[in-house]
Design a protein around this motif. Structure first.
Motif, PDB file in Angstrom:
ATOM      1  N   SER A   8      -5.880   4.307  28.874  1.00 26.90           N
ATOM      2  CA  SER A   8      -5.343   3.026  28.385  1.00 26.90           C
ATOM      3  C   SER A   8      -3.824   3.033  28.386  1.00 26.90           C
ATOM      4  O   SER A   8      -3.202   1.994  28.592  1.00 26.90           O
ATOM      5  N   HIS A  64      -3.758  -1.073  26.302  1.00 26.69           N
ATOM      6  CA  HIS A  64      -3.601  -1.359  27.734  1.00 26.69           C
ATOM      7  C   HIS A  64      -2.814  -2.641  27.964  1.00 26.69           C
ATOM      8  O   HIS A  64      -2.069  -2.743  28.935  1.00 26.69           O
ATOM      9  N   ASP A 103      -7.857  -1.219  31.037  1.00 26.69           N
ATOM     10  CA  ASP A 103      -8.772  -1.605  29.963  1.00 26.69           C
ATOM     11  C   ASP A 103     -10.032  -0.747  30.034  1.00 26.69           C
ATOM     12  O   ASP A 103     -10.967  -1.055  30.762  1.00 26.69           O
TER      13      ASP A 103
END
Ligand SMILES: Nc1ncnc2c1ncn2[C@@H]1O[C@H](COP(=O)(O)OP(=O)(O)OP(=O)(O)O)[C@@H](O)[C@H]1O
Ligand SMILES: [Mg+2]
Lengths: 241, 293
Positions: free
Chosen positions: B183, A76, B188
């Motif tokens: 993701s 991410h 997150d």
């Protein structure tokens, strides 16, 4: 940005899954702006290369974006640094509506991007409340592309076979959309349709058996039948899948 | 008639407890693919935390009950978050390891609670109103049934609101479908893991205290029984589906009450196992399996 103007550097990317080595040290660069094609026969590791850049598969090697090393970051965070992803099988969230799929990809600065994606794909507005799982393949591809475009901080988009399985009309629309997208972000494009790749990409990187065998101008590759046949295989030469 | 009403409300009340434990199990499995065998330990620790918090306080029975409720929710949530961070997180991608640590935690908690407080049930003191009954369609229903049903209903509504109307709920629903794509959108997901554990732990904690309210006692092993029933509920309802869990919990609670009463004690529990086998054979995804709803 690094000295030679490349936005993305991939250095010695290696991916091993189980016992089998899938990428045996892939190195290439993607120039800032425009579209770089990532080509190669089926199963040579194109998808794995994109997933390796994002950290979606365990890998070694080094990936840098505008000089910043990404390799140690979680997925991410890599994406947050500006790497957008449109996966090969689209991976829309089938149980979520179109609107929810887009909302998930939204960032603080996404507002003005909605105008762009609805201009490219008005269907997405009309079908906002429809479950993405019930969309046609082409419409799911629109959702996948729109998700990547919604994030205005994306500097490079990794797009994996966006025209796979689409009708000629839809291929054209996707190609047009990619051309528009290339004006606002750099694109690394995996594309089996050579005609499309030839039309869109300026540079190409060709993989074979897990490593880079050609990197350079698209015309040099595609317009040389011997080279094209050698690296892309007979099945890929011409326009087909 | 009055017996049927009594069994109905009591069965639903039992189902409500199952649901509160099952909801967290289901979300945790759906999002993280973790079979959390420690979930019954959250229930147990919360029951004791609620008990001691309530009795430590020189206040009116209602206030004591309410403080116990909050203490149980808090204890369940904190215990769950610590479990996720300390035991589960280092073992992502190692499912066998996760099963082992959660089973170990469950056993260790049981042993510790037994060692500290004994294995005999302890009587809880409830406000007078909760020891009384209300007549509904001729049946004298213990008021605690209504309390349990009301709170479980609120939790169900709250969870659905969370899943359908909030950003984190959206992330959880998407994550249940395809975690790595979440993701890959720059989100997150691990923060959602902790959140889901916290929510699941708080719901199990609430169940721990409400279990004490429902039965009038606490003991170290009820958490284990609850866990087993809740696992069955989760599988019947569909892993990852909150509505499915609620539906299955009601069915299981009713089936147990009615058959244990009208057939023979134990028949209800046996019927639940048959139902489980039937669902597994005919609808392996559960009644409402699929995306988190
Ligand atoms: N998770 C995995 N486990 C085992 N092998 C894998 C895995 N992912 C990819 N591979 C193998 O790695 C090789 C490269 O796969 P990859 O999907 O990257 O190829 P590709 O170039 O994208 O192919 P295509 O053009 O068909 O999409 C293939 O031989 C594939 O079978
Ligand atoms: Mg591929």
């Amino acid at each position: 940005m690094s000295a030679n103007g490349a936005l993305l550097h991939v250095h010695d990317l290696r991916v091993t899954i189980g016992e089998s080595q899938i990428l045996g040290g892939v190195s290439f660069q993607v120039r800032e702006g425009g579209i770089t094609g990532l080509l190669g026969r089926n199963g040579v590791g194109k998808t794995t290369t994109l997933r390796g850049i994002l950290g979606l598969v365990p890998r070694t090697g080094k990936v840098t974006l505008a000089g910043e090393e990404l390799t140690a970051l979680p997925v991410h965070s890599i994406v947050q640094r500006g790497v957008g992803y449109v996966p090969e099988d689209r991976d829309v969230f089938g149980g979520l509506t179109v609107e929810e799929n887009l909302r998930l990809a939204e960032r603080a600065d996404s507002e003005h991007r909605y105008a762009l994606i609805y201009e490219l794909f008005p269907e997405l507005r009309e079908r906002a409340a429809q479950r993405a799982g019930t969309l046609s393949g082409g419409q799911q591809q629109m959702v996948a592309l729109a998700r990547a475009l919604l994030n205005a901080s994306n500097r490079i988009l990794l797009i994996d076979e966006p025209t796979k399985g689409l009708s000629p009309l839809m291929v054209k629309r996707v190609a047009d959309a990619l051309q528009r997208a290339a004006q606002i972000a750099t694109i690394l494009l995996v594309e089996q349709n050579l005609a499309v790749a030839r039309h869109l990409a300026s540079d190409v990187v060709v993989l074979d058996q897990g490593s880079v065998v050609f990197a350079g101008d698209v015309a040099a590759l595609v317009d040389d039948p011997a080279l094209a046949r050698r690296y892309l295989g007979l099945s890929a030469a011409g326009s087909g899948h | 008639m009055s017996t049927i009403v009594l069994l109905l409300v009591t069965g639903l009340g039992l189902g409500a407890l199952y649901f509160l434990v099952a909801a967290g199990l289901s979300l945790i499995w759906g999002l993280m693919r973790v079979l959390n065998f420690a979930h019954g330990a959250f229930f147990t620790v919360a029951a004791y935390a609620g008990f001691f918090a309530a009795t430590a306080l020189p206040a009116s029975p209602w206030l004591q009950w309410f403080v116990g409720l909050l203490a149980g929710i808090l204890a369940g949530g904190v215990f769950a978050v610590l479990t996720e961070i300390i035991l589960i997180r280092p073992l992502y991608r190692r499912p066998v390891g996760q099963v082992l640590v959660t089973v170990g935690l469950a056993l260790a908690t049981l042993a510790l609670v037994e060692g500290a407080f004994g294995s005999d049930p302890r009587q809880v003191t409830l406000p007078d109103w909760m020891n009384a009954t209300t007549t509904l369609l001729g049946a004298a229903i213990p008021n605690t049934r209504f309390v349990v049903l009301l709170l479980a209903g609120l939790v169900l509504a709250g969870l659905l609101f969370f899943l359908q109307r909030t950003r984190y709920g959206l992330i959880v629903r998407a994550g249940v479908e395809n975690r790595s794509m979440v993701s890959a959108l720059g989100i997150d997901v691990e923060r959602a893991f902790t959140l889901v554990f916290a929510i699941g732990g708080m719901a199990a904690g609430l169940a721990g205290v409400l279990g004490a309210t429902y039965y009038g006692t606490i003991d170290p092993s009820r958490g284990t029984t609850m866990l087993i029933s809740a696992f069955i509920v989760v599988v019947i309802g569909g892993l990852g589906s909150i509505t499915g869990s609620a539906l299955a919990a009601a069915i299981v609670g009713l089936l147990q009450q009615f058959l244990n009463f009208y057939a023979a004690a134990g028949v209800g529990d046996f019927a639940v196992v048959i139902l489980l086998a039937g669902v597994l054979l005919l609808r392996p995804g559960g009644l409402l399996g699929g995306p988190a709803t």
